[in-house]
Design a protein around this motif. Sequence first.
Motif, short mmCIF file in Angstrom:
data_model
loop_
_atom_site.label_atom_id
_atom_site.label_comp_id
_atom_site.label_asym_id
_atom_site.label_seq_id
_atom_site.Cartn_x
_atom_site.Cartn_y
_atom_site.Cartn_z
N MET A 116 9.52 4.73 35.46
CA MET A 116 8.19 5.47 35.80
C MET A 116 7.38 5.16 36.82
SD MET A 116 7.69 7.85 32.45
CE MET A 116 6.78 6.80 31.34
N TYR A 117 6.96 4.05 36.82
CA TYR A 117 5.99 3.38 37.77
C TYR A 117 6.73 3.39 39.08
CZ TYR A 117 3.27 0.38 40.81
OH TYR A 117 2.75 -0.36 41.88
N SER A 118 7.83 2.80 39.18
CA SER A 118 8.45 2.57 40.51
C SER A 118 9.02 4.00 41.23
CB SER A 118 9.61 1.80 40.50
OG SER A 118 10.68 2.21 39.67
N GLN A 119 9.04 5.02 40.24
CA GLN A 119 9.35 6.29 40.89
C GLN A 119 8.06 6.81 41.67
OE1 GLN A 119 11.44 8.95 38.11
NE2 GLN A 119 13.43 8.39 39.05
N GLU A 120 7.03 6.77 40.92
CA GLU A 120 5.72 7.08 41.20
C GLU A 120 5.40 6.24 42.53
OE1 GLU A 120 4.50 9.85 40.08
OE2 GLU A 120 5.12 10.11 38.11
N ALA A 121 5.57 5.26 42.47
CA ALA A 121 5.04 4.39 43.71
C ALA A 121 5.79 5.14 44.84
CB ALA A 121 5.32 2.77 43.69
#
Lengths: 257, 249
Positions: A116-121
Amino acid sequence: MRTAVTARLFFNQALHRPTPILEFLLPSFTVPQTRIHYASITTSSSSPNTEPSPSSLESPTSNKRRKPLSKTQRDFLDRVLRVNQAGELAATLIYTHQTSPITRAHPHLRSLMHHMYSQEAGHFSTFNQMLAKHRIRPTAMYPIWSAAASALGWGTGLMGREAAMACTEAVETEIGGHYNGQVRILLGWVKEMEDKGEEVGEEVRELVSTLKRIRDEELEHLDEAVGEGAREAKPYEFLNRVIRSGCKGAIWISERV
Amino acid sequence: MGPTRPLHAVFLRHPAPLRSNLVWQCSRSYHSYEHEAPPPFTPTEDAILSAALAHVPTHGFTNTALTQGARDAGYLDVSTNLFPAGAFSIVKYHLVTQRLALARHASSLQSQSDITTKIRKLALHRLHANEPIVHHWQEALALLSTARHLPTSLRELALLSDELLFLAGSTTVTSAWYTNRAALAAIYASAELFMTQDKSKGFTETEKFLKRRLEEGEKIRGGLDMVGKWVGMQAGGLVDGLRSKGVWI
């Protein structure tokens, strides 16, 4: 005479049914509240079936749009792209600060949090590039949103898995709805341009597809959060309401300053 | 405006209620690459004002220059009524056209040089555009700072600062977006004022002044960045240390 009898019969039945029709006349506190208020948005990672997909989005005829976008349209893009950047900034920070406490307590969530973090980044850098390219100013509340999002992420992370997931659910619900609104308006423009026989233009076409992709990814996060037990969070109602109204307020402010 | 005055003092010299305008006036909407922006002046305005600007070296920024310009462009004297702001419209015409002309110059810059160098070169190019009228520029500055025209002047200054940063290839979209623009606007305005007093050949003193101010700006920004990083590292270290001791944070 017959009608009077029929009427009396009807009212007798109505009043003595297990759930009387006239329930609404009673004060509401006497009726036990058993209904659970769930988030109103459809939790689904697929695009809504009703969403139109104009043909010109798939089959571009030429790359450039000749007629300039109107002032209202440019102002709209200015507003929404600024809000989107602020939103993705907040999302990135929320996940960053949730990850540490959550993965310590539940190591199996590490891959989900990272995903989820890498998609948001990725979304964040997409909007950063758009803002720089189209000369849109970032929101003046930038440092305040950063602090608020970090605090929210850390706080819900400390409250445990369910609270963190409830936070994700609430945020993604608002964001998903917000992106949905934008996609709807942009598709409206596309339809209008097609009806007038105008070329849609690479910029708008690209923007629609980017927004659709990002919207779908956000709704995926929403599904995953619900799957991880967001609704078992202890004060679920409270968290959901507070975070969602916070998001709404932040969107309102970021559109303006 | 001595050459030793530090950057923050330059910024603070602007009256307090106006400082925020340096930043807020920047608002422009979505910039599209698929069509040209409409020209800022109509052909008639363009003809009269450009002719009037040619008379500025002799007549200064006055209504006389405007009338002469209208005559040169083949219009009646009464057509100066097109410009209710009078002589100020010549100033504004100069500011807007020179700002837009920067985009043509920007393509000639080498792509490998860093952003600060590019900003300096662009700002210098813009200052040199004031050269033919520099002995009358104080009149223009006086007009620009009257209460009636102040909003327009601050907006122009902010737009120029935005243009310089955009053309130099700055892609910062954090809160530094605001501080960069405010600092550059203040530096440019002070350099412009310095130039009106500059008697050196080819305005080399102005060039040096601009370079010093920009270097100071870089130093302040670098220093603030370092402080920010240091605080962040310490806080991160503290949290990690406490976590390793088993504190639930």
